[in-house]
Enzyme design. Structure first.
Site, PDB file in Angstrom:
ATOM      1  N   PRO A 139      48.265  45.319  51.231  1.00  0.00           N
ATOM      2  CA  PRO A 139      48.752  45.380  52.363  1.00  0.00           C
ATOM      3  C   PRO A 139      48.627  46.635  53.216  1.00  0.00           C
ATOM      4  CG  PRO A 139      50.562  45.370  51.229  1.00  0.00           C
ATOM      5  CD  PRO A 139      49.326  45.138  50.111  1.00  0.00           C
ATOM      6  N   CYS A 140      47.254  47.213  53.494  1.00  0.00           N
ATOM      7  CA  CYS A 140      47.193  48.673  53.914  1.00  0.00           C
ATOM      8  C   CYS A 140      47.670  48.568  55.596  1.00  0.00           C
ATOM      9  CB  CYS A 140      45.698  49.031  53.926  1.00  0.00           C
ATOM     10  SG  CYS A 140      44.377  48.038  54.479  1.00  0.00           S
ATOM     11  N   HIS A 141      47.721  47.102  55.977  1.00  0.00           N
ATOM     12  CA  HIS A 141      48.155  47.282  57.426  1.00  0.00           C
ATOM     13  C   HIS A 141      49.832  47.546  57.567  1.00  0.00           C
ATOM     14  CE1 HIS A 141      49.166  43.360  55.590  1.00  0.00           C
ATOM     15  NE2 HIS A 141      50.262  43.296  56.450  1.00  0.00           N
TER      16      HIS A 141
END
Length: 194
Positions: A139-141
């Site tokens: 989850p780089c968001h």
């Protein structure tokens, strides 16, 4: 790209963000890609792996269920196997650290750099996030600037905001606020067959 001794497979499904393409090795998922058109997605898959693999939807059932769960506003356990086709040792360390950010929360690029002992390595973390082969799953968001601003996102800042909204984290005027899930997620949820 590493030398692949076994065949790769792909599948394409609909999502609230557009079309999602998945590429897998027999040992695990390798890429999750997004596009608005199937032709663009097929071209990106071929570019990433050197040729268009065999289409095989059945190999993706565990991942499809987990991603559908995510788009329905439920906290998924992304536990199906991953097989790395790309990434330096540092990038893979950053990608693994992304999985330590809890669902519905954000952390800074510097937070990840500190966890990995990189000193002021926030820029290296940002670069690794930009090369993430499995967004949503890794989850780089959920990674923002230290001052609380959103920062960038390879899929575009609008996609980053939409993913955070699914997790009930909403950005307005560059600050975090909790809100109810979007109405589309509360009423019936996401149906990938639509």
């Amino acid at each position: 790209m590493k030398e692949i001794s076994q065949p790769l497979f792909y599948d394409i499904t609909r999502s609230p963000l557009g079309l999602l393409g998945r590429v897998a090795h027999p040992e695990g998922l390798s890429y999750l890609l997004r596009s608005d058109t199937e032709s663009d997605l097929l071209n990106e898959i071929a570019r990433r792996v050197g040729a268009l693999p065999e289409r095989h939807p059945g190999r993706f059932a565990p991942w499809r269920r987990q991603i559908d769960c995510y788009f329905n506003g439920q906290k998924p356990e992304f536990d199906a196997p991953i097989f790395w086709l790309t990434g330096t040792l540092l990038q893979r360390r950053v990608w693994k650290a992304l999985t330590e950010i809890p669902y519905g929360e954000v952390r800074s690029y510097q937070w990840i750099a500190d966890r990995l002992g990189l000193g002021r390595g926030a820029r290296a973390v940002g670069n690794a996030c930009g090369r993430n082969p499995l967004p949503i799953i890794l989850p780089c968001h959920r990674v923002v600037h230290e001052d609380g601003t959103l920062g960038g996102y390879t899929g575009g800042i609008d996609i980053k905001r939409r993913l955070l909204a699914i997790e009930r984290v909403y950005w307005t005027q560059e600050r975090q606020e909790r809100i109810e899930a979007p109405r589309s997620l509360r009423r019936g949820g996401f149906d990938p067959r639509r």
